[in-house]
Design a protein around this motif. Sequence first.
Motif, mmCIF file in Angstrom:
data_model
loop_
_atom_site.group_PDB
_atom_site.id
_atom_site.type_symbol
_atom_site.label_atom_id
_atom_site.label_comp_id
_atom_site.label_asym_id
_atom_site.label_seq_id
_atom_site.Cartn_x
_atom_site.Cartn_y
_atom_site.Cartn_z
ATOM 1 N N GLU A 266 11.986 -3.764 -19.934
ATOM 2 C CA GLU A 266 11.800 -2.577 -20.742
ATOM 3 C C GLU A 266 12.368 -1.362 -20.024
ATOM 4 O OE1 GLU A 266 9.709 -4.697 -23.788
ATOM 5 O OE2 GLU A 266 10.583 -2.674 -23.753
ATOM 6 N N THR A 267 12.826 -0.398 -20.809
ATOM 7 C CA THR A 267 13.334 0.853 -20.247
ATOM 8 C C THR A 267 12.912 2.002 -21.142
ATOM 9 O OG1 THR A 267 15.256 -0.198 -19.213
ATOM 10 C CG2 THR A 267 15.413 2.148 -19.621
ATOM 11 N N ASN A 268 12.500 3.098 -20.509
ATOM 12 C CA ASN A 268 12.259 4.327 -21.261
ATOM 13 C C ASN A 268 12.807 5.490 -20.451
ATOM 14 O OD1 ASN A 268 10.340 4.939 -19.282
ATOM 15 N ND2 ASN A 268 8.605 4.319 -20.569
ATOM 16 N N GLU A 269 12.459 6.703 -20.847
ATOM 17 C CA GLU A 269 13.044 7.873 -20.203
ATOM 18 C C GLU A 269 12.538 8.065 -18.777
ATOM 19 O OE1 GLU A 269 11.174 7.829 -22.821
ATOM 20 O OE2 GLU A 269 9.359 8.969 -22.411
ATOM 21 N N MET A 270 11.460 7.400 -18.422
ATOM 22 C CA MET A 270 10.900 7.567 -17.092
ATOM 23 C C MET A 270 11.348 6.477 -16.120
ATOM 24 S SD MET A 270 6.946 8.699 -17.692
ATOM 25 C CE MET A 270 6.650 8.816 -15.932
ATOM 26 N N ALA A 271 11.394 5.227 -16.608
ATOM 27 C CA ALA A 271 11.576 4.122 -15.681
ATOM 28 C C ALA A 271 12.051 2.862 -16.407
ATOM 29 C CB ALA A 271 10.253 3.830 -14.971
ATOM 30 N N ALA B 13 14.869 8.940 -7.947
ATOM 31 C CA ALA B 13 13.583 9.516 -7.566
ATOM 32 C C ALA B 13 13.712 10.987 -7.172
ATOM 33 C CB ALA B 13 12.979 8.726 -6.415
ATOM 34 N N THR B 14 12.744 11.777 -7.586
ATOM 35 C CA THR B 14 12.668 13.181 -7.188
ATOM 36 C C THR B 14 11.366 13.406 -6.419
ATOM 37 O OG1 THR B 14 11.446 13.966 -9.119
ATOM 38 C CG2 THR B 14 13.838 13.760 -9.346
ATOM 39 N N LEU B 15 11.257 14.564 -5.805
ATOM 40 C CA LEU B 15 10.062 14.871 -5.029
ATOM 41 C C LEU B 15 8.812 14.823 -5.906
ATOM 42 C CD1 LEU B 15 11.397 17.810 -2.814
ATOM 43 C CD2 LEU B 15 11.240 15.378 -2.238
ATOM 44 N N ARG B 16 8.983 15.152 -7.196
ATOM 45 C CA ARG B 16 7.841 15.145 -8.112
ATOM 46 C C ARG B 16 7.364 13.743 -8.467
ATOM 47 N NH1 ARG B 16 9.997 19.038 -12.760
ATOM 48 N NH2 ARG B 16 11.855 17.846 -12.286
ATOM 49 N N ASP B 17 8.137 12.734 -8.069
ATOM 50 C CA ASP B 17 7.708 11.350 -8.300
ATOM 51 C C ASP B 17 6.761 10.858 -7.206
ATOM 52 O OD1 ASP B 17 10.998 10.614 -9.544
ATOM 53 O OD2 ASP B 17 9.156 10.984 -10.696
ATOM 54 N N THR B 18 6.504 11.669 -6.206
ATOM 55 C CA THR B 18 5.537 11.289 -5.173
ATOM 56 C C THR B 18 4.159 11.163 -5.810
ATOM 57 O OG1 THR B 18 6.757 12.311 -3.357
ATOM 58 C CG2 THR B 18 4.385 12.065 -3.081
ATOM 59 N N ALA C 9 17.202 5.180 -5.939
ATOM 60 C CA ALA C 9 16.304 4.407 -6.807
ATOM 61 C C ALA C 9 15.081 3.961 -6.012
ATOM 62 C CB ALA C 9 17.032 3.201 -7.377
ATOM 63 N N ALA C 10 13.932 4.069 -6.639
ATOM 64 C CA ALA C 10 12.688 3.558 -6.051
ATOM 65 C C ALA C 10 12.330 2.262 -6.772
ATOM 66 C CB ALA C 10 11.569 4.570 -6.188
ATOM 67 N N PRO D 255 0.797 -1.230 0.000
ATOM 68 C CA PRO D 255 0.000 0.000 0.000
ATOM 69 C C PRO D 255 0.824 1.271 0.000
ATOM 70 C CG PRO D 255 -0.143 -1.102 2.115
ATOM 71 C CD PRO D 255 0.548 -2.043 1.193
ATOM 72 N N SER D 256 2.016 1.235 0.585
ATOM 73 C CA SER D 256 2.817 2.455 0.635
ATOM 74 C C SER D 256 4.300 2.122 0.710
ATOM 75 C CB SER D 256 2.414 3.312 1.843
ATOM 76 O OG SER D 256 2.677 2.621 3.047
ATOM 77 N N MET D 257 5.118 3.076 0.246
ATOM 78 C CA MET D 257 6.571 2.953 0.302
ATOM 79 C C MET D 257 7.175 4.343 0.441
ATOM 80 S SD MET D 257 7.540 0.197 -2.686
ATOM 81 C CE MET D 257 9.280 0.372 -2.312
ATOM 82 N N ASP D 258 8.337 4.405 1.071
ATOM 83 C CA ASP D 258 9.102 5.641 1.137
ATOM 84 C C ASP D 258 10.393 5.476 0.361
ATOM 85 O OD1 ASP D 258 8.250 6.368 4.608
ATOM 86 O OD2 ASP D 258 7.211 6.823 2.733
ATOM 87 N N CYS D 259 10.916 6.595 -0.155
ATOM 88 C CA CYS D 259 12.166 6.570 -0.880
ATOM 89 C C CYS D 259 12.870 7.905 -0.669
ATOM 90 C CB CYS D 259 11.930 6.329 -2.375
ATOM 91 S SG CYS D 259 13.427 6.336 -3.384
#
Lengths: 112, 113
Positions: A55-60, A78-83, A17-18, A8-12
């Motif tokens: 698979e890999t792309n520019e996001m993940a 990971a950046t804060l905007r990935d929350t 890397a998340a 349900p939840s994770m912190d990073c």
Amino acid sequence: DAKTTQPPSMDCAEGRAANLPCNHSTISGNEYVYWYRQIHSQGPQYIIHGLKNNETNEMASLIITEDRKSSTLILPHATLRDTAVYYCIVRVAFNQGGKLIFGQGTELSVKP
Amino acid sequence: SQTIHQWPATLVQPVGSPLSLECTVEGTSNPNLYWYRQAAGRGLQLLFYSIGIDQISSEVPQNLSASRPQDRQFILSSKKLLLSDSGFYLCAWITRGSYNEQFFGPGTRLTVL
């Protein structure tokens, strides 16, 4: 419809890397694994999808186990905007409508 | 380029009133179209999908209905809204036969009072 199971939840920590896990043990041979994320009050945003190869792309990056019963989404820095809430989804075959069946997702919190 | 429009963005309606939410897609033809609902603090629930004009499949029994009068138009309706119809309604589309991403609209936030 194949179901997915996610924590349900994770912190990073920011900059690390998340790694978001997903179980989909009932997936069929022609069903794809999709990942979306949803930032509060917005529509879901596509991240990546795959069938059996990594698979890999520019996001993940998406890592799918050989038996296809589980996968891991990796956000390399990971950046804060990935929350956001991250959804792992198995896409139903197109002769059944090609539906995305969302589970409850994983709420990822990226912390400074 | 493909775009998806939903309106209105926000709606407040009294219990028992009718509802009509519209979704239109541009830049593609013959898409699969979908209506999702997200209740507060919960995941997305698929309500309806359509693989063609006047072809609607319902995923869950409810107080809502959907119609697709034109190829790129998808409408969500209700004759009498319930409190439980409140939520964030999202329209989505995908090119039929494609294994690419499913695009979501900006959504309509409906509050039934």
